[in-house]
Design an enzyme around this catalytic site. Sequence first.
Site, PDB file in Angstrom:
ATOM      1  N   HIS A   9       0.833  -1.204   0.000  1.00  0.00           N
ATOM      2  CA  HIS A   9       0.000   0.000   0.000  1.00  0.00           C
ATOM      3  C   HIS A   9       0.872   1.260   0.000  1.00  0.00           C
ATOM      4  CE1 HIS A   9      -3.234  -2.857   0.582  1.00  0.00           C
ATOM      5  NE2 HIS A   9      -2.510  -3.387   1.561  1.00  0.00           N
ATOM      6  N   GLU A  23      -2.273   0.262   7.866  1.00  0.00           N
ATOM      7  CA  GLU A  23      -1.351  -0.763   7.385  1.00  0.00           C
ATOM      8  C   GLU A  23      -0.152  -0.176   6.654  1.00  0.00           C
ATOM      9  OE1 GLU A  23      -1.327  -4.708   4.445  1.00  0.00           O
ATOM     10  OE2 GLU A  23      -3.124  -3.447   4.604  1.00  0.00           O
ATOM     11  N   HIS A  78       2.820  -7.074   4.712  1.00  0.00           N
ATOM     12  CA  HIS A  78       1.455  -6.578   4.916  1.00  0.00           C
ATOM     13  C   HIS A  78       1.001  -6.793   6.357  1.00  0.00           C
ATOM     14  CE1 HIS A  78       0.121  -5.800   0.693  1.00  0.00           C
ATOM     15  NE2 HIS A  78       1.188  -6.547   0.452  1.00  0.00           N
ATOM     16  N   GLU A 144       1.545 -11.677   6.078  1.00  0.00           N
ATOM     17  CA  GLU A 144       0.483 -10.910   6.739  1.00  0.00           C
ATOM     18  C   GLU A 144       0.750 -10.975   8.241  1.00  0.00           C
ATOM     19  OE1 GLU A 144      -1.850  -9.084   5.540  1.00  0.00           O
ATOM     20  OE2 GLU A 144      -2.444  -9.790   3.550  1.00  0.00           O
TER      21      GLU A 144
END
Length: 264
Positions: A9, A23, A78, A144
């Site tokens: 992102h 995030e 992430h 993640e």
Amino acid sequence: MKLYLDPGHGGSDPGAQGNGLQEKNLALDIALKIRSILENNYENIDVRMSRTSDITKSLSQRTDEANAWGADFYMSIHINAFNGSAQGYEDYIHSSLSDSSATAKYRDIIHTEVMKLNQLDDRGKKKADFHVLRETTMDAMLSENGFIDNAHDAELIKQEAWRRDVAQGHAIGIAKAFNLTPKQNDDRGTLYKVIAGSFKDRENADNRVAFLQSRGIESFVATATISGETWYRVQAGAFSSRENAETRVREIESQGIDAFIVTD
């Protein structure tokens, strides 16, 4: 070994959000720490990042850049989100790959090392058709690191020390997977430390660290006693090679900040 490190992102895309956290900021912080650990502690590692600050970058731009550079491994960082109750760590390789593939073997090693340090539930080693796993021409993995919308995980995620541990787990895993050679910083060698400011006021030192980290330069505050007085030094790397230290000095000075090298 050429590592393309991709904090997910960024810019106009905040990624997952929850518990006052975004995030994009957390992924960047972890990725910068991974880069710092690898560059400071291992030989023959070349790290390129998709972003070192809060910028917008498309998935295609990221994978095209990694492919053009000829990276050996693509590591995407992430933070997860779901329904507030899900928690834990999981990672992914592409769905077309077998469990005996080279990518899966690299992932197995990294997964093990991350789980040793992250204090999270193990949600397993998974597969998916994510763009960064599908469109890369090298081995690629996506991690993640906890659920931002889960109270338990978020309490850990917001801690800088926890993010450093997570980065350490990734770095150790990558080093083991690719047989990286640790740097030898013993009494026979010289360690070149890059200092980006010395302050009498701790708050000023903390502000300098925050600025440098916002520019993608990992740093921390170290205390030093000079002529009986305590000074707060901002250290932005320690290198066995003076050339690497000088490169970091130039990087800092490009941000309008004076920096210098000290040796122990």
